[in-house]
Design a protein around this motif. Structure first.
Motif, PDB file in Angstrom:
ATOM      1  N   LYS A  60       0.819  -1.209   0.000  1.00  0.00           N
ATOM      2  CA  LYS A  60       0.000   0.000   0.000  1.00  0.00           C
ATOM      3  C   LYS A  60       0.856   1.263   0.000  1.00  0.00           C
ATOM      4  CE  LYS A  60      -4.037   2.027   2.088  1.00  0.00           C
ATOM      5  NZ  LYS A  60      -5.155   1.830   2.987  1.00  0.00           N
ATOM      6  N   TYR A  61       1.934   1.264   0.762  1.00  0.00           N
ATOM      7  CA  TYR A  61       2.823   2.422   0.862  1.00  0.00           C
ATOM      8  C   TYR A  61       4.226   2.001   0.442  1.00  0.00           C
ATOM      9  CZ  TYR A  61      -0.995   3.917   3.864  1.00  0.00           C
ATOM     10  OH  TYR A  61      -2.227   4.227   4.361  1.00  0.00           O
ATOM     11  N   PRO A  62       4.522   2.021  -0.847  1.00  0.00           N
ATOM     12  CA  PRO A  62       5.808   1.498  -1.311  1.00  0.00           C
ATOM     13  C   PRO A  62       7.009   2.331  -0.893  1.00  0.00           C
ATOM     14  CG  PRO A  62       4.581   2.451  -3.132  1.00  0.00           C
ATOM     15  CD  PRO A  62       3.683   2.471  -1.939  1.00  0.00           C
ATOM     16  N   VAL A  63       6.818   3.565  -0.421  1.00  0.00           N
ATOM     17  CA  VAL A  63       7.943   4.410  -0.055  1.00  0.00           C
ATOM     18  C   VAL A  63       8.297   4.231   1.421  1.00  0.00           C
ATOM     19  CG1 VAL A  63       8.832   6.792  -0.187  1.00  0.00           C
ATOM     20  CG2 VAL A  63       7.182   6.018  -1.827  1.00  0.00           C
ATOM     21  N   VAL A  64       7.755   3.228   2.071  1.00  0.00           N
ATOM     22  CA  VAL A  64       8.061   2.975   3.468  1.00  0.00           C
ATOM     23  C   VAL A  64       9.522   2.585   3.630  1.00  0.00           C
ATOM     24  CG1 VAL A  64       7.542   1.435   5.405  1.00  0.00           C
ATOM     25  CG2 VAL A  64       5.700   2.380   4.067  1.00  0.00           C
ATOM     26  N   ARG A  65      10.107   2.060   2.573  1.00  0.00           N
ATOM     27  CA  ARG A  65      11.512   1.668   2.640  1.00  0.00           C
ATOM     28  C   ARG A  65      12.390   2.871   2.938  1.00  0.00           C
ATOM     29  NH1 ARG A  65      11.030   0.519  -2.495  1.00  0.00           N
ATOM     30  NH2 ARG A  65       9.124  -0.626  -2.647  1.00  0.00           N
ATOM     31  N   GLY A  66      13.460   2.654   3.643  1.00  0.00           N
ATOM     32  CA  GLY A  66      14.373   3.736   3.972  1.00  0.00           C
ATOM     33  C   GLY A  66      15.747   3.488   3.374  1.00  0.00           C
ATOM     34  N   LEU A  74      13.180   7.909  -5.050  1.00  0.00           N
ATOM     35  CA  LEU A  74      12.904   9.337  -5.154  1.00  0.00           C
ATOM     36  C   LEU A  74      13.579   9.924  -6.398  1.00  0.00           C
ATOM     37  CD1 LEU A  74      11.649  11.850  -3.768  1.00  0.00           C
ATOM     38  CD2 LEU A  74      13.867  12.181  -2.683  1.00  0.00           C
ATOM     39  N   GLU A  75      14.799   9.518  -6.649  1.00  0.00           N
ATOM     40  CA  GLU A  75      15.523  10.013  -7.820  1.00  0.00           C
ATOM     41  C   GLU A  75      14.820   9.597  -9.112  1.00  0.00           C
ATOM     42  OE1 GLU A  75      19.922   9.572  -9.916  1.00  0.00           O
ATOM     43  OE2 GLU A  75      19.495   8.562  -8.020  1.00  0.00           O
ATOM     44  N   VAL A  76      14.374   8.346  -9.177  1.00  0.00           N
ATOM     45  CA  VAL A  76      13.672   7.867 -10.375  1.00  0.00           C
ATOM     46  C   VAL A  76      12.370   8.638 -10.562  1.00  0.00           C
ATOM     47  CG1 VAL A  76      12.449   5.872 -11.331  1.00  0.00           C
ATOM     48  CG2 VAL A  76      14.721   5.584 -10.346  1.00  0.00           C
ATOM     49  N   SER A  77      11.634   8.875  -9.458  1.00  0.00           N
ATOM     50  CA  SER A  77      10.370   9.607  -9.550  1.00  0.00           C
ATOM     51  C   SER A  77      10.594  11.041 -10.022  1.00  0.00           C
ATOM     52  CB  SER A  77       9.665   9.625  -8.199  1.00  0.00           C
ATOM     53  OG  SER A  77       9.330   8.334  -7.799  1.00  0.00           O
ATOM     54  N   LEU A  78      11.588  11.707  -9.464  1.00  0.00           N
ATOM     55  CA  LEU A  78      11.870  13.095  -9.867  1.00  0.00           C
ATOM     56  C   LEU A  78      12.307  13.165 -11.324  1.00  0.00           C
ATOM     57  CD1 LEU A  78      13.665  14.562  -6.739  1.00  0.00           C
ATOM     58  CD2 LEU A  78      11.450  15.216  -7.661  1.00  0.00           C
ATOM     59  N   THR A  79      13.133  12.227 -11.734  1.00  0.00           N
ATOM     60  CA  THR A  79      13.617  12.220 -13.118  1.00  0.00           C
ATOM     61  C   THR A  79      12.456  11.996 -14.088  1.00  0.00           C
ATOM     62  OG1 THR A  79      15.719  11.323 -12.359  1.00  0.00           O
ATOM     63  CG2 THR A  79      15.260  11.167 -14.706  1.00  0.00           C
ATOM     64  N   SER A  80      11.587  11.043 -13.763  1.00  0.00           N
ATOM     65  CA  SER A  80      10.463  10.790 -14.667  1.00  0.00           C
ATOM     66  C   SER A  80       9.480  11.959 -14.667  1.00  0.00           C
ATOM     67  CB  SER A  80       9.734   9.504 -14.274  1.00  0.00           C
ATOM     68  OG  SER A  80       9.114   9.650 -13.020  1.00  0.00           O
ATOM     69  N   PHE A  81       9.303  12.628 -13.522  1.00  0.00           N
ATOM     70  CA  PHE A  81       8.425  13.795 -13.470  1.00  0.00           C
ATOM     71  C   PHE A  81       9.006  14.957 -14.274  1.00  0.00           C
ATOM     72  CE2 PHE A  81       6.787  17.657 -11.318  1.00  0.00           C
ATOM     73  CZ  PHE A  81       5.444  17.460 -11.577  1.00  0.00           C
TER      74      PHE A  81
END
Length: 117
Positions: A60-66, A74-81
């Motif tokens: 449900k919350y895939p960004v729970v990983r640290g 985060l880098e992949v998300s920012l790059t794709s955005f």
């Protein structure tokens, strides 16, 4: 000799008499076996429950990983955005105009919060 006669001549087998110590030993052995079994089954059930809850949260919350996994995602998300195509000019103008209206409407409140009236 018939089967009936043989059965009458055979003395019934005597069961050995167990002492109180033997009975107590058997009781504690059974209690130990039951306790160990219950502990193992409880442990396995708890591990399955923990695994189930953990996988549901991660799904449900895939960004729970640290750690590094978080920053990589985060880098992949920012790059794709950042690589997405720009919105058309009419939408952009409407959004900017709406932001200006909101800014003008709520500026006194924000200035009051900042203490600059």
């Amino acid at each position: 000799m018939t089967n009936l006669e043989i059965a009458e001549n055979v003395a019934p087998a005597k069961r050995p008499v167990s002492t109180a110590a033997e009975q107590l030993f058997m009781f504690f052995a059974k209690v130990l076996i039951g306790s160990v079994t219950l502990s193992v089954v409880s442990y396995i059930g708890l591990q399955i429950a923990i695994w189930s809850v953990t996988s549901a949260i991660e799904e449900k919350y895939p960004v729970v990983r640290g750690g590094p996994a978080f920053w990589r995602e985060l880098e992949v998300s920012l790059t794709s955005f950042a690589d997405q195509p720009d919105i058309d000019q009419t939408k952009k103008k409407r959004i900017i105009e709406s932001l200006r209206k909101l800014s003008k409407r709520y500026r006194p409140f924000i200035e009051a919060l900042n203490g600059t009236e």
